[in-house]
Enzyme design. Sequence first.
Site, PDB file in Angstrom:
ATOM      1  N   ASP A  89     -56.785 -50.120 -77.385  1.00 48.80           N
ATOM      2  CA  ASP A  89     -56.844 -50.583 -76.066  1.00 48.80           C
ATOM      3  C   ASP A  89     -56.082 -51.701 -75.786  1.00 48.80           C
ATOM      4  O   ASP A  89     -56.283 -52.688 -76.437  1.00 48.80           O
ATOM      5  CB  ASP A  89     -58.384 -51.184 -75.754  1.00 48.80           C
ATOM      6  CG  ASP A  89     -58.754 -51.582 -74.428  1.00 48.80           C
ATOM      7  OD1 ASP A  89     -58.981 -50.928 -73.566  1.00 48.80           O
ATOM      8  OD2 ASP A  89     -58.692 -52.789 -74.375  1.00 48.80           O
ATOM      9  N   TYR A  94     -52.431 -58.704 -71.243  1.00 52.02           N
ATOM     10  CA  TYR A  94     -52.457 -59.504 -72.654  1.00 52.02           C
ATOM     11  C   TYR A  94     -51.031 -59.715 -72.930  1.00 52.02           C
ATOM     12  O   TYR A  94     -50.940 -60.635 -73.871  1.00 52.02           O
ATOM     13  CB  TYR A  94     -53.119 -58.555 -73.582  1.00 52.02           C
ATOM     14  CG  TYR A  94     -54.303 -58.083 -73.241  1.00 52.02           C
ATOM     15  CD1 TYR A  94     -55.026 -58.637 -72.325  1.00 52.02           C
ATOM     16  CD2 TYR A  94     -55.097 -56.797 -73.740  1.00 52.02           C
ATOM     17  CE1 TYR A  94     -56.371 -58.170 -71.798  1.00 52.02           C
ATOM     18  CE2 TYR A  94     -56.330 -56.426 -73.627  1.00 52.02           C
ATOM     19  CZ  TYR A  94     -57.123 -57.028 -72.713  1.00 52.02           C
ATOM     20  OH  TYR A  94     -58.319 -56.380 -72.399  1.00 52.02           O
ATOM     21  N   LYS A 122     -54.373 -51.151 -68.656  1.00 58.14           N
ATOM     22  CA  LYS A 122     -54.942 -51.634 -67.462  1.00 58.14           C
ATOM     23  C   LYS A 122     -54.176 -52.168 -66.355  1.00 58.14           C
ATOM     24  O   LYS A 122     -53.178 -52.917 -66.655  1.00 58.14           O
ATOM     25  CB  LYS A 122     -56.173 -52.583 -67.942  1.00 58.14           C
ATOM     26  CG  LYS A 122     -56.915 -52.193 -68.926  1.00 58.14           C
ATOM     27  CD  LYS A 122     -58.179 -53.148 -69.285  1.00 58.14           C
ATOM     28  CE  LYS A 122     -58.742 -52.880 -70.676  1.00 58.14           C
ATOM     29  NZ  LYS A 122     -58.108 -53.468 -71.776  1.00 58.14           N
ATOM     30  N   HIS A 155     -58.635 -53.040 -64.044  1.00 54.77           N
ATOM     31  CA  HIS A 155     -58.819 -53.936 -64.785  1.00 54.77           C
ATOM     32  C   HIS A 155     -60.010 -54.777 -64.162  1.00 54.77           C
ATOM     33  O   HIS A 155     -60.889 -55.154 -65.134  1.00 54.77           O
ATOM     34  CB  HIS A 155     -57.736 -54.987 -65.069  1.00 54.77           C
ATOM     35  CG  HIS A 155     -57.896 -55.651 -66.721  1.00 54.77           C
ATOM     36  ND1 HIS A 155     -56.741 -55.923 -67.299  1.00 54.77           N
ATOM     37  CD2 HIS A 155     -58.921 -56.257 -67.125  1.00 54.77           C
ATOM     38  CE1 HIS A 155     -57.375 -56.578 -68.320  1.00 54.77           C
ATOM     39  NE2 HIS A 155     -58.673 -56.690 -67.985  1.00 54.77           N
TER      40      HIS A 155
HETATM   41  N1  LIG Z   1     -61.551 -54.881 -69.784  1.00 51.98           N
HETATM   42  C1  LIG Z   1     -62.004 -56.114 -69.899  1.00 51.98           C
HETATM   43  O1  LIG Z   1     -62.068 -57.009 -68.845  1.00 51.98           O
HETATM   44  C2  LIG Z   1     -61.926 -56.508 -71.205  1.00 51.98           C
HETATM   45  C3  LIG Z   1     -61.369 -55.822 -72.503  1.00 51.98           C
HETATM   46  N2  LIG Z   1     -61.442 -56.311 -73.502  1.00 51.98           N
HETATM   47  C4  LIG Z   1     -61.109 -55.677 -74.637  1.00 51.98           C
HETATM   48  O2  LIG Z   1     -62.141 -55.302 -75.647  1.00 51.98           O
HETATM   49  C5  LIG Z   1     -61.428 -55.927 -76.898  1.00 51.98           C
HETATM   50  C6  LIG Z   1     -62.519 -56.755 -77.806  1.00 51.98           C
HETATM   51  O3  LIG Z   1     -63.160 -57.719 -77.093  1.00 51.98           O
HETATM   52  P1  LIG Z   1     -62.987 -59.118 -77.493  1.00 51.98           P
HETATM   53  O4  LIG Z   1     -63.445 -60.018 -76.388  1.00 51.98           O
HETATM   54  O5  LIG Z   1     -61.466 -59.332 -78.141  1.00 51.98           O
HETATM   55  O6  LIG Z   1     -63.832 -59.697 -78.641  1.00 51.98           O
HETATM   56  P2  LIG Z   1     -64.658 -58.931 -80.108  1.00 51.98           P
HETATM   57  O7  LIG Z   1     -66.126 -58.766 -79.402  1.00 51.98           O
HETATM   58  O8  LIG Z   1     -63.912 -57.666 -80.461  1.00 51.98           O
HETATM   59  O9  LIG Z   1     -64.511 -60.198 -80.971  1.00 51.98           O
HETATM   60  C7  LIG Z   1     -63.220 -60.482 -81.547  1.00 51.98           C
HETATM   61  C8  LIG Z   1     -63.402 -61.579 -82.312  1.00 51.98           C
HETATM   62  O10 LIG Z   1     -64.190 -61.200 -83.564  1.00 51.98           O
HETATM   63  C9  LIG Z   1     -63.476 -61.536 -84.723  1.00 51.98           C
HETATM   64  N3  LIG Z   1     -63.821 -60.468 -85.742  1.00 51.98           N
HETATM   65  C10 LIG Z   1     -63.421 -59.202 -85.632  1.00 51.98           C
HETATM   66  N4  LIG Z   1     -63.649 -58.314 -86.681  1.00 51.98           N
HETATM   67  C11 LIG Z   1     -64.545 -59.143 -87.317  1.00 51.98           C
HETATM   68  C12 LIG Z   1     -65.504 -58.868 -88.555  1.00 51.98           C
HETATM   69  N5  LIG Z   1     -65.500 -57.673 -89.145  1.00 51.98           N
HETATM   70  N6  LIG Z   1     -65.745 -60.071 -89.184  1.00 51.98           N
HETATM   71  C13 LIG Z   1     -65.878 -61.170 -88.422  1.00 51.98           C
HETATM   72  N7  LIG Z   1     -65.135 -61.540 -87.362  1.00 51.98           N
HETATM   73  C14 LIG Z   1     -64.297 -60.436 -86.796  1.00 51.98           C
HETATM   74  C15 LIG Z   1     -62.095 -61.420 -84.539  1.00 51.98           C
HETATM   75  O11 LIG Z   1     -61.243 -62.351 -85.293  1.00 51.98           O
HETATM   76  P3  LIG Z   1     -59.855 -62.059 -86.232  1.00 51.98           P
HETATM   77  O12 LIG Z   1     -58.888 -61.240 -84.820  1.00 51.98           O
HETATM   78  O13 LIG Z   1     -59.284 -63.332 -86.424  1.00 51.98           O
HETATM   79  O14 LIG Z   1     -60.381 -61.071 -87.005  1.00 51.98           O
HETATM   80  C16 LIG Z   1     -62.250 -62.094 -82.963  1.00 51.98           C
HETATM   81  O15 LIG Z   1     -62.376 -63.538 -82.981  1.00 51.98           O
HETATM   82  C17 LIG Z   1     -60.494 -57.015 -76.443  1.00 51.98           C
HETATM   83  O16 LIG Z   1     -59.441 -57.345 -77.513  1.00 51.98           O
HETATM   84  C18 LIG Z   1     -59.681 -56.009 -75.434  1.00 51.98           C
HETATM   85  O17 LIG Z   1     -58.910 -54.869 -75.708  1.00 51.98           O
HETATM   86  C19 LIG Z   1     -61.933 -57.715 -73.813  1.00 51.98           C
HETATM   87  C20 LIG Z   1     -62.361 -58.417 -72.854  1.00 51.98           C
HETATM   88  C21 LIG Z   1     -62.415 -57.763 -71.279  1.00 51.98           C
HETATM   89  O1  LIG Z   2     -59.464 -57.990 -70.533  1.00 54.28           O
HETATM   90  C1  LIG Z   2     -59.637 -59.507 -70.306  1.00 54.28           C
HETATM   91  C2  LIG Z   2     -59.025 -60.184 -71.191  1.00 54.28           C
HETATM   92  O2  LIG Z   2     -58.037 -61.133 -70.604  1.00 54.28           O
HETATM   93  C3  LIG Z   2     -58.313 -61.444 -69.267  1.00 54.28           C
HETATM   94  C4  LIG Z   2     -57.879 -62.702 -68.892  1.00 54.28           C
HETATM   95  O3  LIG Z   2     -56.420 -62.893 -69.363  1.00 54.28           O
HETATM   96  C5  LIG Z   2     -59.604 -60.969 -68.590  1.00 54.28           C
HETATM   97  O4  LIG Z   2     -59.627 -61.384 -66.967  1.00 54.28           O
HETATM   98  C6  LIG Z   2     -59.784 -59.683 -68.982  1.00 54.28           C
HETATM   99  O5  LIG Z   2     -60.949 -58.917 -68.284  1.00 54.28           O
END
Ligand SMILES: NC(=O)C1=CN([C@@H]2O[C@H](COP(=O)(O)OP(=O)(O)OC[C@H]3O[C@@H](n4cnc5c(N)ncnc54)[C@H](OP(=O)(O)O)[C@@H]3O)[C@@H](O)[C@H]2O)C=CC1
Ligand SMILES: O=C1CO[C@H](CO)[C@@H](O)[C@@H]1O
Length: 355
Positions: A89, A94, A122, A155
């Site tokens: 994803d 990003y 997105k 998005h």
């Molecule tokens: N459509 C939208 O608006 C959005 C989409 N997204 C998508 O969803 C994805 C995931 O959400 P995100 O907000 O990144 O958060 P997550 O809930 O996936 O959490 C990520 C955090 O958890 C840590 N982590 C990952 N695996 C472990 C583990 N096994 N044990 C301990 N810590 C861990 C990572 O650190 P580290 O990397 O250091 O391991 C990072 O700090 C995003 O990356 C993006 O692709 C996210 C937000 C909004």
């Molecule tokens: O996917 C996401 C993570 O980053 C963005 C901000 O830069 C958010 O807006 C979003 O929904």
Amino acid sequence: MQAERNLGRVMATAHDPLSVIHEVRQQQQQLSVIQEVQQQKEHAEAQYYFTLLSGHKIPSVGLGTWRSGSFTAKAVFTAIVQAGYRHVDTAQEYGIQEEVGKALKAAMQAGIKREELVIASKLWCTDSAPDKVKPALLKTLKELELEDLDLFLIHWPISLKNGAHKPPEPGDVLEFDMEGVWKEMENLVRDGLVKDIGVCNFTVKQINRLLECAHIKPAVCQIEMHPGWRNDKMLQVCKKHGIHVMAFSPLGSTKRDLMHEPVVTKVANKLNKTPAQVLIRWGIQRGATVIPKSIHKERIIENIQVFNWKIPEEDFQALSSIKDQWRTMGGEILFVNEKHGPYKNATDVWGDDED
Ligand SMILES: NC(=O)C1=CN([C@@H]2O[C@H](COP(=O)(O)OP(=O)(O)OC[C@H]3O[C@@H](n4cnc5c(N)ncnc54)[C@H](OP(=O)(O)O)[C@@H]3O)[C@@H](O)[C@H]2O)C=CC1
Ligand SMILES: O=C1CO[C@H](CO)[C@@H](O)[C@@H]1O
């Protein structure tokens, strides 16, 4: 097969009856282990996919890439080639799509076929206008070095002017032409540039409005979903319409310490799994695709070890009963409490766009 052939060879060539029996027993054991491993593999593979409205398959776990920065290419390559992920994803916003593209290319050079992969990106808010949809997709394809995309999502249900502040300010918000934008998304499918289209961060009201004007229904709705923000109503509405839910921030992102939530650690200890695995499995058992982000190899591997076991019903219910419910996404980018944003506050799912 190899064990079966070996078994045949032992039967045909051995002379000492006792040693034959011993060897046959050993080979039979080996065969049953191989069969068990094969069955487990098939079972895991079967659990790894959901089917979208279009009939295309989507993995139940994908790699998130937000904030992966300069570690993106390594993380994506590791996920695909070393950990067995088949879904990534990403998003224009990003700023790392070229890194993702490099990793995809390297993975394909290592023998992974393009058709095995589900790559999602997105449409960012500054491109959420009908005339900008196709150019934005073409830019994404160029950055990812792909000829087509598996999934393209709006998005946010919001439109921003070019050069909008980060986070956006009230004056940056434009009228969002949902119908016009969706029509152009549909054209991408018709042109064969995108296999499936969908949305993110839509409210229930916006999903209903979209369904009224859509000729191609959204295949996916990507929303925040984890035990600290169950998003029950959105999940129900999406299920009712056959829209597949993709759960973002499944581990609570960087704002919510779900991995130390007592009920999560209790279930993890009981099942001998990690808190992250319990959180990811919880999303899958709700019927969603889950997209945890990590840049660390051991965590990337850990986060996909969520098959061939289940969270038992009573633990699932306990995880689904956390009282303190709030979304981690929103406030900091002014989409919450903003006149034109989708949500009134951090716990709103209906949205105020028609109030
Ligand atoms: N459509 C939208 O608006 C959005 C989409 N997204 C998508 O969803 C994805 C995931 O959400 P995100 O907000 O990144 O958060 P997550 O809930 O996936 O959490 C990520 C955090 O958890 C840590 N982590 C990952 N695996 C472990 C583990 N096994 N044990 C301990 N810590 C861990 C990572 O650190 P580290 O990397 O250091 O391991 C990072 O700090 C995003 O990356 C993006 O692709 C996210 C937000 C909004
Ligand atoms: O996917 C996401 C993570 O980053 C963005 C901000 O830069 C958010 O807006 C979003 O929904």
